[in-house]
Design a protein around this motif. Structure first.
Motif, PDB file in Angstrom:
ATOM      1  N   ALA A 160       0.832  -1.212   0.000  1.00  0.00           N
ATOM      2  CA  ALA A 160       0.000   0.000   0.000  1.00  0.00           C
ATOM      3  C   ALA A 160       0.859   1.252   0.000  1.00  0.00           C
ATOM      4  O   ALA A 160       0.597   2.213  -0.742  1.00  0.00           O
ATOM      5  N   GLU A 167       2.466   1.867  -3.354  1.00  0.00           N
ATOM      6  CA  GLU A 167       1.519   2.460  -4.293  1.00  0.00           C
ATOM      7  C   GLU A 167       1.308   3.945  -4.004  1.00  0.00           C
ATOM      8  O   GLU A 167       1.202   4.764  -4.930  1.00  0.00           O
ATOM      9  N   ALA A 168       1.272   4.301  -2.720  1.00  0.00           N
ATOM     10  CA  ALA A 168       1.120   5.703  -2.353  1.00  0.00           C
ATOM     11  C   ALA A 168       2.342   6.515  -2.775  1.00  0.00           C
ATOM     12  O   ALA A 168       2.220   7.637  -3.276  1.00  0.00           O
ATOM     13  N   TRP A 216      -3.784   3.300  -4.219  1.00  0.00           N
ATOM     14  CA  TRP A 216      -3.586   3.624  -2.804  1.00  0.00           C
ATOM     15  C   TRP A 216      -4.861   4.134  -2.152  1.00  0.00           C
ATOM     16  O   TRP A 216      -5.085   3.919  -0.958  1.00  0.00           O
ATOM     17  N   ARG A 275      -6.754   1.192  -1.132  1.00  0.00           N
ATOM     18  CA  ARG A 275      -6.110   0.644   0.075  1.00  0.00           C
ATOM     19  C   ARG A 275      -6.543   1.441   1.315  1.00  0.00           C
ATOM     20  O   ARG A 275      -6.716   0.881   2.389  1.00  0.00           O
ATOM     21  N   LEU A 296      -0.570   6.460   4.706  1.00  0.00           N
ATOM     22  CA  LEU A 296      -0.872   6.480   3.271  1.00  0.00           C
ATOM     23  C   LEU A 296      -1.031   7.907   2.756  1.00  0.00           C
ATOM     24  O   LEU A 296      -0.502   8.260   1.697  1.00  0.00           O
TER      25      LEU A 296
END
Length: 221
Positions: free
Chosen positions: A31, A34-35, A56, A59, A79
């Motif tokens: 996660a 991806e962020a 994200w 997520r 995140l």
């Protein structure tokens, strides 16, 4: 009315890793990656264009399911910070999210480079009667950016809904010597007494802070 709890500080990544199981840590690794990727591609989102939520953000919604409800605020904060979430993303997450997801947005605003642009989210939360959102809305971001009139009404909203005034970040600093807040508190107390209702316990504390001679706080409260 029972007082609501104040907001505990979010856990750091190191603290989360010590408490999460292997599967949850692996999910969080993915996660956050991806962020981080999204943080370098924010300029690909064009205002007014059709937009599919990046991974994200999906997520973000699933944090409680994968990392446990007790860690969801901390995971969501990580995140948002890792993605360098801008106002459009924050607004989406807030408007489309559950109360828990909205709360996490509010709790993280002060950690993002937003200036006063996210005040509409704070103001929306303060219009609700959800004590979780109200307590989150009066955190460090509001202490920095809410103008005096709105901030005073936020303090009164806490008293009216039973949110512990200790949740109001910067309370001692901003209330000190505030004659208008003192007047509003007095009026509020008089209305409660006239209606045969108890005066909230926190009101006396806040009123004492408004006196010009109140001692300067040694730390933010």
């Amino acid at each position: 009315m029972p007082m609501s709890p104040t907001n505990p500080p979010p856990l750091t990544r190191k603290e989360l890793d010590a408490q999460l199981g292997g599967a949850a840590r692996a999910w969080l690794d993915e996660a956050l990656a991806e962020a981080e990727h999204a943080a370098y591609h924010q300029d690909t989102e064009q205002p007014g264009s059709p937009y599919a939520a990046p991974p994200w953000e999906l997520r973000y919604a699933a944090a409680g399911r994968h990392c446990g409800l007790e860690h969801a605020d901390s995971v969501r904060a990580l995140l948002l910070v890792e993605a360098g979430a801008a106002l459009p993303a924050l607004t989406r997450l807030y408007e489309q999210g559950t109360a828990a997801e909205r709360r996490a947005v509010l709790l993280t605003l002060h950690r993002l480079d937003l200036g006063p642009t996210a005040l509409p989210l704070v103001e929306d939360a303060l219009r609700t009667n959800d004590t979780r959102l109200i307590a989150a809305a009066v955190g460090p971001y509001a202490a920095t950016h809410l103008e005096a009139h709105s901030w005073r009404h936020a303090v009164l909203k806490c008293l009216f809904t039973g949110v512990d005034v200790e949740a109001v970040d910067g309370l001692a600093r901003r209330a000190r010597g505030d004659a208008e807040l003192a007047r509003m508190l007095g009026d509020f107390a008089a209305e409660r007494l006239a209606a045969g209702r108890d005066v909230p316990a926190g009101l006396t504390h806040v009123l004492a802070l408004t006196t010009p001679g109140a001692a300067a706080p040694t730390e933010e409260s």
